[in-house]
Design a protein around this motif. Structure first.
Motif, PDB file in Angstrom:
ATOM      1  N   TRP A   1       0.829  -1.205   0.000  1.00 17.12           N
ATOM      2  CA  TRP A   1       0.000   0.000   0.000  1.00 17.12           C
ATOM      3  C   TRP A   1       0.863   1.254   0.000  1.00 17.12           C
ATOM      4  O   TRP A   1       0.489   2.271  -0.609  1.00 17.12           O
ATOM      5  CB  TRP A   1      -0.925   0.000   1.210  1.00 17.12           C
ATOM      6  N   VAL A   2       1.988   1.209   0.686  1.00 19.57           N
ATOM      7  CA  VAL A   2       2.900   2.364   0.699  1.00 19.57           C
ATOM      8  C   VAL A   2       3.374   2.675  -0.713  1.00 19.57           C
ATOM      9  O   VAL A   2       3.381   3.828  -1.153  1.00 19.57           O
ATOM     10  CB  VAL A   2       4.090   2.085   1.640  1.00 19.57           C
ATOM     11  N   THR A   3       3.748   1.627  -1.450  1.00 21.12           N
ATOM     12  CA  THR A   3       4.224   1.826  -2.829  1.00 21.12           C
ATOM     13  C   THR A   3       3.116   2.373  -3.721  1.00 21.12           C
ATOM     14  O   THR A   3       3.326   3.302  -4.515  1.00 21.12           O
ATOM     15  CB  THR A   3       4.739   0.494  -3.392  1.00 21.12           C
ATOM     16  N   THR A   4       1.911   1.807  -3.593  1.00 25.73           N
ATOM     17  CA  THR A   4       0.791   2.255  -4.435  1.00 25.73           C
ATOM     18  C   THR A   4       0.423   3.699  -4.161  1.00 25.73           C
ATOM     19  O   THR A   4       0.253   4.512  -5.088  1.00 25.73           O
ATOM     20  CB  THR A   4      -0.427   1.345  -4.200  1.00 25.73           C
TER      21      THR A   4
ATOM     22  N   PRO B   1       4.965   8.500   2.175  1.00 25.43           N
ATOM     23  CA  PRO B   1       4.862   7.373   3.109  1.00 25.43           C
ATOM     24  C   PRO B   1       4.652   7.808   4.556  1.00 25.43           C
ATOM     25  O   PRO B   1       3.975   7.112   5.316  1.00 25.43           O
ATOM     26  CB  PRO B   1       6.204   6.650   2.928  1.00 25.43           C
ATOM     27  N   SER B   2       5.222   8.949   4.940  1.00 26.60           N
ATOM     28  CA  SER B   2       5.063   9.395   6.331  1.00 26.60           C
ATOM     29  C   SER B   2       3.606   9.740   6.644  1.00 26.60           C
ATOM     30  O   SER B   2       3.141   9.503   7.768  1.00 26.60           O
ATOM     31  CB  SER B   2       5.954  10.617   6.582  1.00 26.60           C
ATOM     32  N   VAL B   3       2.875  10.282   5.654  1.00 25.05           N
ATOM     33  CA  VAL B   3       1.457  10.586   5.875  1.00 25.05           C
ATOM     34  C   VAL B   3       0.657   9.294   6.051  1.00 25.05           C
ATOM     35  O   VAL B   3      -0.197   9.180   6.942  1.00 25.05           O
ATOM     36  CB  VAL B   3       0.906  11.411   4.694  1.00 25.05           C
ATOM     37  N   PHE B   4       0.924   8.303   5.209  1.00 27.11           N
ATOM     38  CA  PHE B   4       0.248   7.014   5.342  1.00 27.11           C
ATOM     39  C   PHE B   4       0.590   6.360   6.671  1.00 27.11           C
ATOM     40  O   PHE B   4      -0.289   5.801   7.344  1.00 27.11           O
ATOM     41  CB  PHE B   4       0.650   6.105   4.184  1.00 27.11           C
ATOM     42  N   ALA B   5       1.862   6.428   7.078  1.00 24.35           N
ATOM     43  CA  ALA B   5       2.268   5.835   8.356  1.00 24.35           C
ATOM     44  C   ALA B   5       1.567   6.523   9.520  1.00 24.35           C
ATOM     45  O   ALA B   5       1.102   5.856  10.460  1.00 24.35           O
ATOM     46  CB  ALA B   5       3.784   5.937   8.511  1.00 24.35           C
ATOM     47  N   ALA B   6       1.460   7.856   9.464  1.00 19.66           N
ATOM     48  CA  ALA B   6       0.773   8.585  10.531  1.00 19.66           C
ATOM     49  C   ALA B   6      -0.710   8.215  10.578  1.00 19.66           C
ATOM     50  O   ALA B   6      -1.296   8.074  11.664  1.00 19.66           O
ATOM     51  CB  ALA B   6       0.944  10.086  10.324  1.00 19.66           C
ATOM     52  N   ALA B   7      -1.327   8.032   9.394  1.00 21.65           N
ATOM     53  CA  ALA B   7      -2.739   7.647   9.361  1.00 21.65           C
ATOM     54  C   ALA B   7      -2.946   6.255   9.953  1.00 21.65           C
ATOM     55  O   ALA B   7      -3.923   6.010  10.675  1.00 21.65           O
ATOM     56  CB  ALA B   7      -3.248   7.700   7.919  1.00 21.65           C
TER      57      ALA B   7
END
Length: 351
Positions: free
Chosen positions: A60-63, A71-77
């Protein structure tokens, strides 16, 4: 000819001793590794849990990165979502726990009467209570209970913080970590093998857990609807608990069966009514294990039941309930790793 045989015997004995020594060293290493992992449980459990979840969410990070989301925004979410789920579980669980504790004397008395009527006086809770009172002194020490609760919560909160921090950094720095693991080797072939290994672990974990989560969601809906239909309290909570416990092979479903039976018996007082919900879930689990999973997951991701059981026993013994949840993902990662490090061609054995 006899002379050659005599000369070959010491050489064969030496080779046998070398094999025995090698296996003994491997056994000692595995034993020491298990002891070290047990002693470092407080640190390793949150780190390994975060690593496994990061592998599942890695694609999902790659997509999302291709779509322009850092990636940091996705990780924070993801971390924020985990915190919200934990908060909701604590609030809902505390409310239900307070309600059940307040009704404990009434429920125990009702449960005792129903046990006596169903099984006879030998199963009366008064006898069990008197037994515990004789063995434990019959007193309730609130300070000891509070101390035990704090002793449990203190390391748990610390492990939770380590888990969330490790999850955030694993997701936000995924590309840098993968690049480091690949380029730590010098030759091209090893780099390519490492890259294929990482990709296959991510793919298999994502596929397996996505399918298992979808199957568990259907089972959770079945449990919630069944609990509502038969009149069990908190049917939505039953569905959530079933969804979580179904991730644990063997142990999770059995725990749900027992809990559904006990609460059903305490609610209705009839064995036939108490067995309705567990039997419906047992039928659903049987169909899932023998029909749905083999056809949906496929042959490539089907794990040996014996290895699953051994992995469950080992990781539960080593790391407790969290180890039981991690047993299957770690088995998948280990199977993929072994297949890449020690590739073997399929051999047709004679019948």
């Amino acid at each position: 000819m006899p002379t050659q045989t005599v000369q070959d015997q010491p050489l064969e004995s030496s080779l046998d001793l070398q094999r025995i020594s090698s296996w003994a060293l491997i056994g000692m290493f595995v034993l020491m590794l298990a002891v070290a992992m047990s002693l470092a449980q407080t640190l390793l459990v949150p780190l390994v849990s975060a690593g496994v979840l990061a592998f599942m969410l890695g694609p999902w990070v790659t997509t999302l990165r291709k779509w322009g989301l850092p990636p940091s925004v996705f990780a924070a979410a993801v971390v924020l979502g985990a915190l919200l789920i934990i908060h909701a579980a604590i609030v809902q669980g505390s409310t239900i726990a307070v309600d059940w504790v307040g009704r404990a004397p009434e429920l125990l008395a009702s449960f005792s009467d129903k046990l006596q009527s169903a099984f006879g006086p030998a199963f009366s809770l008064e006898r069990l209570q008197s037994t515990f009172a004789r063995s434990g002194g019959g007193s309730f020490d609130a300070a000891a209970v509070l101390q035990s609760t704090m002793n449990f919560l203190t390391p748990t909160i610390g492990e939770l913080i380590v888990f969330l921090a490790a999850l955030f950094f694993s997701l936000s720095g995924r590309e840098e970590l993968r690049r480091y693991l690949v380029f730590v080797f010098d030759d091209k072939e090893t780099r390519l093998r490492t890259l294929r290994l990482l990709n296959n672990i991510e793919r298999d974990l994502k596929s397996y857990m996505a399918v298992v989560a979808a199957i568990n969601l259907v089972l959770a809906l079945i449990v919630a609807v069944t609990a509502f239909a038969v009149g069990l309290p908190n049917p939505l909570l039953w569905g959530i608990v079933a969804f979580a416990l179904e991730f644990i092979p063997y142990v999770g479903p059995i725990a749900i069966y027992v809990a559904l039976f006990l609460v059903g018996f305490a609610t209705f007082g009839s064995l036939s009514q108490a067995l309705v919900a567990p039997l419906i879930l047992l039928v659903a689990d049987t169909l899932e294990a023998n029909v749905v999973s083999p056809s949906v997951i496929g042959r490539r991701l089907t794990l040996n039941p014996g290895l699953v059981f051994l992995g469950l026993v080992f990781w539960t013994w080593l790391w407790g309930p969290v180890g039981a949840i991690l047993a299957t993902p770690l088995l998948i990662a280990g199977t993929v790793t072994i297949s890449h490090v020690f590739p073997q061609h399929e051999i047709n054995l004679p019948e």
